[in-house]
Design an enzyme around this catalytic site. Sequence first.
Site, PDB file in Angstrom:
ATOM      1  N   ASP A  29     -72.083  78.477 -17.005  1.00 48.61           N
ATOM      2  CA  ASP A  29     -70.862  77.736 -17.326  1.00 48.61           C
ATOM      3  C   ASP A  29     -70.400  76.887 -16.133  1.00 48.61           C
ATOM      4  O   ASP A  29     -70.514  77.321 -14.983  1.00 48.61           O
ATOM      5  CB  ASP A  29     -69.771  78.750 -17.702  1.00 48.61           C
ATOM      6  CG  ASP A  29     -68.744  78.139 -18.608  1.00 48.61           C
ATOM      7  OD1 ASP A  29     -68.853  76.942 -18.932  1.00 48.61           O
ATOM      8  OD2 ASP A  29     -67.814  78.873 -19.008  1.00 48.61           O
ATOM      9  N   GLY A  30     -69.864  75.710 -16.445  1.00 49.87           N
ATOM     10  CA  GLY A  30     -69.248  74.880 -15.393  1.00 49.87           C
ATOM     11  C   GLY A  30     -70.004  73.611 -15.058  1.00 49.87           C
ATOM     12  O   GLY A  30     -69.646  72.919 -14.100  1.00 49.87           O
ATOM     13  N   ASN A  31     -71.012  73.280 -15.849  1.00 47.80           N
ATOM     14  CA  ASN A  31     -71.768  72.043 -15.569  1.00 47.80           C
ATOM     15  C   ASN A  31     -70.873  70.810 -15.659  1.00 47.80           C
ATOM     16  O   ASN A  31     -70.945  69.914 -14.818  1.00 47.80           O
ATOM     17  CB  ASN A  31     -72.907  71.870 -16.587  1.00 47.80           C
ATOM     18  CG  ASN A  31     -73.988  72.914 -16.431  1.00 47.80           C
ATOM     19  OD1 ASN A  31     -74.028  73.614 -15.435  1.00 47.80           O
ATOM     20  ND2 ASN A  31     -74.857  73.011 -17.414  1.00 47.80           N
ATOM     21  N   SER A  74     -74.917  77.463 -27.613  1.00 48.68           N
ATOM     22  CA  SER A  74     -74.404  78.444 -28.571  1.00 48.68           C
ATOM     23  C   SER A  74     -74.220  77.802 -29.943  1.00 48.68           C
ATOM     24  O   SER A  74     -74.180  76.569 -30.063  1.00 48.68           O
ATOM     25  CB  SER A  74     -73.061  78.995 -28.086  1.00 48.68           C
ATOM     26  OG  SER A  74     -72.067  77.994 -28.212  1.00 48.68           O
ATOM     27  N   ASN A  77     -71.525  75.387 -29.806  1.00 46.40           N
ATOM     28  CA  ASN A  77     -71.683  74.154 -29.021  1.00 46.40           C
ATOM     29  C   ASN A  77     -71.917  72.905 -29.885  1.00 46.40           C
ATOM     30  O   ASN A  77     -71.761  71.787 -29.408  1.00 46.40           O
ATOM     31  CB  ASN A  77     -72.814  74.272 -27.992  1.00 46.40           C
ATOM     32  CG  ASN A  77     -72.449  75.117 -26.795  1.00 46.40           C
ATOM     33  OD1 ASN A  77     -73.304  75.722 -26.154  1.00 46.40           O
ATOM     34  ND2 ASN A  77     -71.167  75.190 -26.452  1.00 46.40           N
ATOM     35  N   ARG A 203     -65.291  85.801 -20.252  1.00 43.42           N
ATOM     36  CA  ARG A 203     -65.483  86.104 -21.676  1.00 43.42           C
ATOM     37  C   ARG A 203     -66.976  86.303 -21.929  1.00 43.42           C
ATOM     38  O   ARG A 203     -67.809  85.825 -21.175  1.00 43.42           O
ATOM     39  CB  ARG A 203     -65.046  84.906 -22.538  1.00 43.42           C
ATOM     40  CG  ARG A 203     -63.590  84.624 -22.619  1.00 43.42           C
ATOM     41  CD  ARG A 203     -63.350  83.473 -23.595  1.00 43.42           C
ATOM     42  NE  ARG A 203     -63.895  82.223 -23.113  1.00 43.42           N
ATOM     43  CZ  ARG A 203     -63.298  81.404 -22.261  1.00 43.42           C
ATOM     44  NH1 ARG A 203     -62.100  81.728 -21.796  1.00 43.42           N
ATOM     45  NH2 ARG A 203     -63.856  80.284 -21.869  1.00 43.42           N
ATOM     46  N   ILE A 204     -67.264  86.933 -23.076  1.00 41.89           N
ATOM     47  CA  ILE A 204     -68.655  87.123 -23.492  1.00 41.89           C
ATOM     48  C   ILE A 204     -69.120  85.935 -24.338  1.00 41.89           C
ATOM     49  O   ILE A 204     -70.304  85.609 -24.386  1.00 41.89           O
ATOM     50  CB  ILE A 204     -68.798  88.440 -24.310  1.00 41.89           C
ATOM     51  CG1 ILE A 204     -68.393  89.641 -23.468  1.00 41.89           C
ATOM     52  CG2 ILE A 204     -70.209  88.615 -24.846  1.00 41.89           C
ATOM     53  CD1 ILE A 204     -69.268  89.903 -22.274  1.00 41.89           C
ATOM     54  N   SER A 205     -68.161  85.301 -25.043  1.00 39.14           N
ATOM     55  CA  SER A 205     -68.445  84.114 -25.853  1.00 39.14           C
ATOM     56  C   SER A 205     -69.636  84.289 -26.806  1.00 39.14           C
ATOM     57  O   SER A 205     -70.530  83.443 -26.858  1.00 39.14           O
ATOM     58  CB  SER A 205     -68.672  82.887 -24.950  1.00 39.14           C
ATOM     59  OG  SER A 205     -67.494  82.585 -24.256  1.00 39.14           O
TER      60      SER A 205
HETATM   61  C1  FPP Z   1     -72.077  75.000 -20.016  1.00 39.41           C
HETATM   62  O1  FPP Z   1     -71.366  74.163 -19.122  1.00 39.41           O
HETATM   63  C2  FPP Z   1     -73.488  74.586 -20.107  1.00 39.41           C
HETATM   64  C3  FPP Z   1     -74.140  74.235 -21.247  1.00 39.41           C
HETATM   65  C4  FPP Z   1     -73.518  74.248 -22.577  1.00 39.41           C
HETATM   66  C5  FPP Z   1     -75.559  73.793 -21.211  1.00 39.41           C
HETATM   67  C6  FPP Z   1     -76.429  74.586 -20.281  1.00 39.41           C
HETATM   68  C7  FPP Z   1     -77.799  74.069 -20.345  1.00 39.41           C
HETATM   69  C8  FPP Z   1     -78.606  73.894 -19.274  1.00 39.41           C
HETATM   70  C9  FPP Z   1     -78.227  74.236 -17.899  1.00 39.41           C
HETATM   71  C10 FPP Z   1     -79.988  73.354 -19.508  1.00 39.41           C
HETATM   72  C11 FPP Z   1     -80.992  74.484 -19.589  1.00 39.41           C
HETATM   73  C12 FPP Z   1     -82.311  73.937 -20.009  1.00 39.41           C
HETATM   74  C13 FPP Z   1     -83.297  74.671 -20.576  1.00 39.41           C
HETATM   75  C14 FPP Z   1     -84.540  74.025 -21.043  1.00 39.41           C
HETATM   76  C15 FPP Z   1     -83.199  76.119 -20.747  1.00 39.41           C
HETATM   77  P1  FPP Z   1     -70.159  73.349 -19.709  1.00 39.41           P
HETATM   78  O2  FPP Z   1     -70.656  72.075 -20.264  1.00 39.41           O
HETATM   79  O3  FPP Z   1     -69.417  74.204 -20.700  1.00 39.41           O
HETATM   80  O4  FPP Z   1     -69.270  73.092 -18.447  1.00 39.41           O
HETATM   81  P2  FPP Z   1     -67.677  72.991 -18.427  1.00 39.41           P
HETATM   82  O5  FPP Z   1     -67.150  74.303 -18.926  1.00 39.41           O
HETATM   83  O6  FPP Z   1     -67.377  72.740 -16.996  1.00 39.41           O
HETATM   84  O7  FPP Z   1     -67.310  71.845 -19.319  1.00 39.41           O
END
Ligand code: FPP
Length: 248
Positions: A29-31, A74, A77, A203-205
Amino acid sequence: MTLSPAHLLQLPADLDRQLLPHHVAVVMDGNGRWAQKRGLPRSLGHRQGVLALKELLRCCDDWGIPALTAYAFSTENWGRAHEEVDFLMTLFEQVLWQELEEMVQQGVRIQFAGQLSALPTSLQDTILHAVESTRQNQGICLTVALNYGGRQEILQACRSIATLVQQGLLHPDQIDEALFSQFLYTTGLSDPDLLIRTSGEMRISNFLLWQMAYTEQYFTPILWPDFDRAAFHEALLSYQSRQRRFGK
Ligand code: FPP
């Protein structure tokens, strides 16, 4: 991305090899926030998130942890902006193609958990190819939870079991925890010992609801793209400081 210094490839001296988790699960989480903090599009946060996952996989492999499960997408998502969903689907496919050769060479066995039939067909084909190409590998098992929802997983298991009962192939008395587990996406995989969730959310989400009955949970404010070996080391120290009693 910088390579880890050689000493970090070894299990840190303050970790007990005997007490390592066998299976680590991560909610990455947190990208989005990582990117926003830098004035970058969210997509770049996801790209950086892939690098963090790669590094964690390597680290688990280096330190002798045999299974890693990552929550990539998820069932909830799909509610994100179309552009972001499309970007993620394309990213999953690109990453699987790009990383496949290295995974084969490194002995990684990749498998997926989730309702894959709802994914774009080209991604489904790529997934099948990746699973088939690594099926015989004996190294670390990477499970990618994709279009995964814990409740949905439990419901589909119930439906499959109910069908067998209806057909007279199974008696209700035969339904126990071991049998039920065989109908989950994670069949054959031990339950996670440690769940890590980044970005300060606690959270477990809807992740591995059945499998995490006794999983130790670790939450950190670090945003996923910044989750590195040092952060994983901290998580493992916390895990090893706990007494697991499994309700006894
Ligand atoms: C949650 O951060 C992240 C995701 C929904 C996507 C995660 C996917 C990857 C890291 C790619 C993995 C690739 C493979 C092939 C397994 P967020 O977008 O909810 O961040 P935020 O809460 O800061 O908005």
